[in-house]
Design a protein around this motif. Sequence first.
Motif, PDB file in Angstrom:
ATOM      1  N   LEU A  40      -4.877  -1.295  -4.554  1.00 28.85           N
ATOM      2  CA  LEU A  40      -4.240  -2.510  -4.040  1.00 28.85           C
ATOM      3  C   LEU A  40      -3.557  -3.304  -5.142  1.00 28.85           C
ATOM      4  O   LEU A  40      -2.595  -4.033  -4.903  1.00 28.85           O
ATOM      5  CB  LEU A  40      -5.281  -3.404  -3.350  1.00 28.85           C
ATOM      6  N   LYS A  41      -4.092  -3.187  -6.344  1.00 31.18           N
ATOM      7  CA  LYS A  41      -3.562  -3.984  -7.454  1.00 31.18           C
ATOM      8  C   LYS A  41      -2.120  -3.629  -7.782  1.00 31.18           C
ATOM      9  O   LYS A  41      -1.404  -4.411  -8.402  1.00 31.18           O
ATOM     10  CB  LYS A  41      -4.442  -3.786  -8.697  1.00 31.18           C
ATOM     11  N   ASN A  42      -1.686  -2.424  -7.374  1.00 28.57           N
ATOM     12  CA  ASN A  42      -0.343  -1.968  -7.724  1.00 28.57           C
ATOM     13  C   ASN A  42       0.742  -2.590  -6.850  1.00 28.57           C
ATOM     14  O   ASN A  42       1.925  -2.480  -7.155  1.00 28.57           O
ATOM     15  CB  ASN A  42      -0.263  -0.439  -7.625  1.00 28.57           C
ATOM     16  N   SER A  43       0.340  -3.216  -5.756  1.00 28.55           N
ATOM     17  CA  SER A  43       1.313  -3.830  -4.861  1.00 28.55           C
ATOM     18  C   SER A  43       1.273  -5.350  -5.010  1.00 28.55           C
ATOM     19  O   SER A  43       0.207  -5.960  -5.030  1.00 28.55           O
ATOM     20  CB  SER A  43       0.991  -3.461  -3.408  1.00 28.55           C
ATOM     21  N   HIS A  44       2.468  -5.938  -5.083  1.00 25.24           N
ATOM     22  CA  HIS A  44       2.552  -7.396  -5.248  1.00 25.24           C
ATOM     23  C   HIS A  44       3.074  -8.087  -3.989  1.00 25.24           C
ATOM     24  O   HIS A  44       3.436  -9.259  -4.027  1.00 25.24           O
ATOM     25  CB  HIS A  44       3.420  -7.729  -6.462  1.00 25.24           C
ATOM     26  N   HIS A  45       3.114  -7.346  -2.876  1.00 22.72           N
ATOM     27  CA  HIS A  45       3.458  -7.969  -1.601  1.00 22.72           C
ATOM     28  C   HIS A  45       2.298  -8.846  -1.141  1.00 22.72           C
ATOM     29  O   HIS A  45       1.140  -8.592  -1.487  1.00 22.72           O
ATOM     30  CB  HIS A  45       3.729  -6.899  -0.541  1.00 22.72           C
ATOM     31  N   PRO A  46       2.587  -9.877  -0.356  1.00 22.81           N
ATOM     32  CA  PRO A  46       1.491 -10.642   0.251  1.00 22.81           C
ATOM     33  C   PRO A  46       0.589  -9.713   1.067  1.00 22.81           C
ATOM     34  O   PRO A  46       1.074  -8.781   1.716  1.00 22.81           O
ATOM     35  CB  PRO A  46       2.218 -11.647   1.156  1.00 22.81           C
ATOM     36  N   LYS A  47      -0.701  -9.984   1.025  1.00 33.34           N
ATOM     37  CA  LYS A  47      -1.659  -9.095   1.675  1.00 33.34           C
ATOM     38  C   LYS A  47      -2.588  -9.880   2.598  1.00 33.34           C
ATOM     39  O   LYS A  47      -3.000 -10.996   2.282  1.00 33.34           O
ATOM     40  CB  LYS A  47      -2.521  -8.359   0.646  1.00 33.34           C
ATOM     41  N   VAL A  48      -2.918  -9.240   3.707  1.00 34.97           N
ATOM     42  CA  VAL A  48      -4.013  -9.673   4.567  1.00 34.97           C
ATOM     43  C   VAL A  48      -4.954  -8.483   4.682  1.00 34.97           C
ATOM     44  O   VAL A  48      -4.555  -7.409   5.129  1.00 34.97           O
ATOM     45  CB  VAL A  48      -3.525 -10.093   5.968  1.00 34.97           C
ATOM     46  N   VAL A  49      -6.186  -8.663   4.240  1.00 38.02           N
ATOM     47  CA  VAL A  49      -7.171  -7.581   4.267  1.00 38.02           C
ATOM     48  C   VAL A  49      -8.146  -7.837   5.409  1.00 38.02           C
ATOM     49  O   VAL A  49      -8.747  -8.910   5.501  1.00 38.02           O
ATOM     50  CB  VAL A  49      -7.939  -7.478   2.935  1.00 38.02           C
ATOM     51  N   LEU A  50      -8.283  -6.854   6.295  1.00 40.77           N
ATOM     52  CA  LEU A  50      -9.260  -6.917   7.377  1.00 40.77           C
ATOM     53  C   LEU A  50     -10.492  -6.111   6.982  1.00 40.77           C
ATOM     54  O   LEU A  50     -10.382  -4.947   6.608  1.00 40.77           O
ATOM     55  CB  LEU A  50      -8.678  -6.329   8.665  1.00 40.77           C
ATOM     56  N   PHE A  51     -11.643  -6.741   7.054  1.00 40.89           N
ATOM     57  CA  PHE A  51     -12.913  -6.042   6.827  1.00 40.89           C
ATOM     58  C   PHE A  51     -13.820  -6.458   7.974  1.00 40.89           C
ATOM     59  O   PHE A  51     -14.544  -7.446   7.886  1.00 40.89           O
ATOM     60  CB  PHE A  51     -13.487  -6.422   5.461  1.00 40.89           C
ATOM     61  N   LEU A  52     -13.749  -5.685   9.063  1.00 36.34           N
ATOM     62  CA  LEU A  52     -14.307  -6.112  10.341  1.00 36.34           C
ATOM     63  C   LEU A  52     -15.653  -5.434  10.631  1.00 36.34           C
ATOM     64  O   LEU A  52     -16.191  -4.693   9.814  1.00 36.34           O
ATOM     65  CB  LEU A  52     -13.301  -5.803  11.461  1.00 36.34           C
ATOM     66  N   GLY A  53     -16.166  -5.717  11.831  1.00 36.90           N
ATOM     67  CA  GLY A  53     -17.342  -5.006  12.320  1.00 36.90           C
ATOM     68  C   GLY A  53     -18.622  -5.268  11.571  1.00 36.90           C
ATOM     69  O   GLY A  53     -19.583  -4.511  11.693  1.00 36.90           O
ATOM     70  N   ASP A  78      -3.399 -14.626  -1.082  1.00 37.35           N
ATOM     71  CA  ASP A  78      -3.700 -13.514  -0.183  1.00 37.35           C
ATOM     72  C   ASP A  78      -4.926 -13.872   0.646  1.00 37.35           C
ATOM     73  O   ASP A  78      -5.779 -14.658   0.233  1.00 37.35           O
ATOM     74  CB  ASP A  78      -3.974 -12.228  -0.977  1.00 37.35           C
ATOM     75  N   LYS A  79      -5.020 -13.263   1.840  1.00 38.61           N
ATOM     76  CA  LYS A  79      -6.084 -13.617   2.779  1.00 38.61           C
ATOM     77  C   LYS A  79      -6.995 -12.427   3.071  1.00 38.61           C
ATOM     78  O   LYS A  79      -6.578 -11.271   2.971  1.00 38.61           O
ATOM     79  CB  LYS A  79      -5.487 -14.099   4.107  1.00 38.61           C
ATOM     80  N   VAL A  80      -8.218 -12.756   3.455  1.00 36.66           N
ATOM     81  CA  VAL A  80      -9.184 -11.761   3.926  1.00 36.66           C
ATOM     82  C   VAL A  80      -9.752 -12.245   5.249  1.00 36.66           C
ATOM     83  O   VAL A  80     -10.133 -13.413   5.380  1.00 36.66           O
ATOM     84  CB  VAL A  80     -10.341 -11.555   2.917  1.00 36.66           C
ATOM     85  N   LEU A  81      -9.772 -11.362   6.245  1.00 38.88           N
ATOM     86  CA  LEU A  81     -10.446 -11.668   7.499  1.00 38.88           C
ATOM     87  C   LEU A  81     -11.732 -10.847   7.500  1.00 38.88           C
ATOM     88  O   LEU A  81     -11.695  -9.627   7.594  1.00 38.88           O
ATOM     89  CB  LEU A  81      -9.569 -11.323   8.696  1.00 38.88           C
TER      90      LEU A  81
END
Length: 315
Positions: free
Chosen positions: A141-154, A180-183
């Motif tokens: 993930l560190k190689n990308s500088h686009h805005p990120k939303v990470v889902l870690f569900l369940g 960047d956000k994490v759900l």
Amino acid sequence: MKDTFKNDINIGLSANEKSLPSKYFYDKIGDALFVKIMNLPEYYLTKAEFDIFKNQTQDIIDTLKIAPDTYFELIELGAGDGTKTKELLKVLSHKNYAFEYLPIDISLNALEQLETRLSKELPKVKVTKKQGDYFEVLEGLKNSHHPKVVLFLGSNIGNLGDAEAKTFISNLSDALNKNDKVLLGIDLIKPEHIVLPAYNDKAGVTKAFNFNLLHRINSELEADFNLQQFSHTPEYSENTGIAKSFIVSDKNQNVTIGALNKTFQFKAGEKIHTETSRKYNDDVLGSILKNSDLSIVTKLLDSNKYFADYILEKR
């Protein structure tokens, strides 16, 4: 992959307190069994989180502060069959948000099925699947500088011990950029009469799910586990908020694993720990996040207040 599987099984069964990694539940058979588990009447977790994704989809998008015309990466760790995520993908696609969906899972079978379904149901969504352990994928993930939303569900984070969860959150935080956000989906601490049946259903599907790991060891590592001589025994403590699953030896017995050229001794009543399912509240999550750069923005609850999806932001 087989060498890693073999080494992990050897380490787990050689320990004083035997264990088997829960990530190896998931092959073609395990994937199908888990889908059955998610539809069981006792298994409230999936239904509760689906309630949030189905009925609060726009709230999720608003809280994540996603702009329709700003490209972002929607990364899902442990994507599975993507049932809940599709509710979010539908709205994002319908409203023409600019994004790419990157599902990550250890099961290639699950990823291929998910990709096939999405290509038919949501053809506008760009999908780039990644197979692997999400601990390893985090580095990429560190190689990308686009805005990120990470889902870690369940409540997948609940499968980690607290120390391991802190390390995971710290690594996730390090892989993200500011804002960047994490759900993060987590199961909330509840009474035993609600929690324990979710891991010990009357139909025995969860037992079969656990025993599938022994089937895998037998078939892939030339072992001779006699499944008739083991039981499935889950436990839950409301005080600690921790549920654990065990496979228990019903008698004194030996099991030989040909691929390891090794025999393991089991005493009657000896436990093999297969999975931890930690339940959370605000205080427990706060301690997990304490030394990271992720902070809580808000949380969304299902209608029964069994489950919470927390929105986290990288400071």
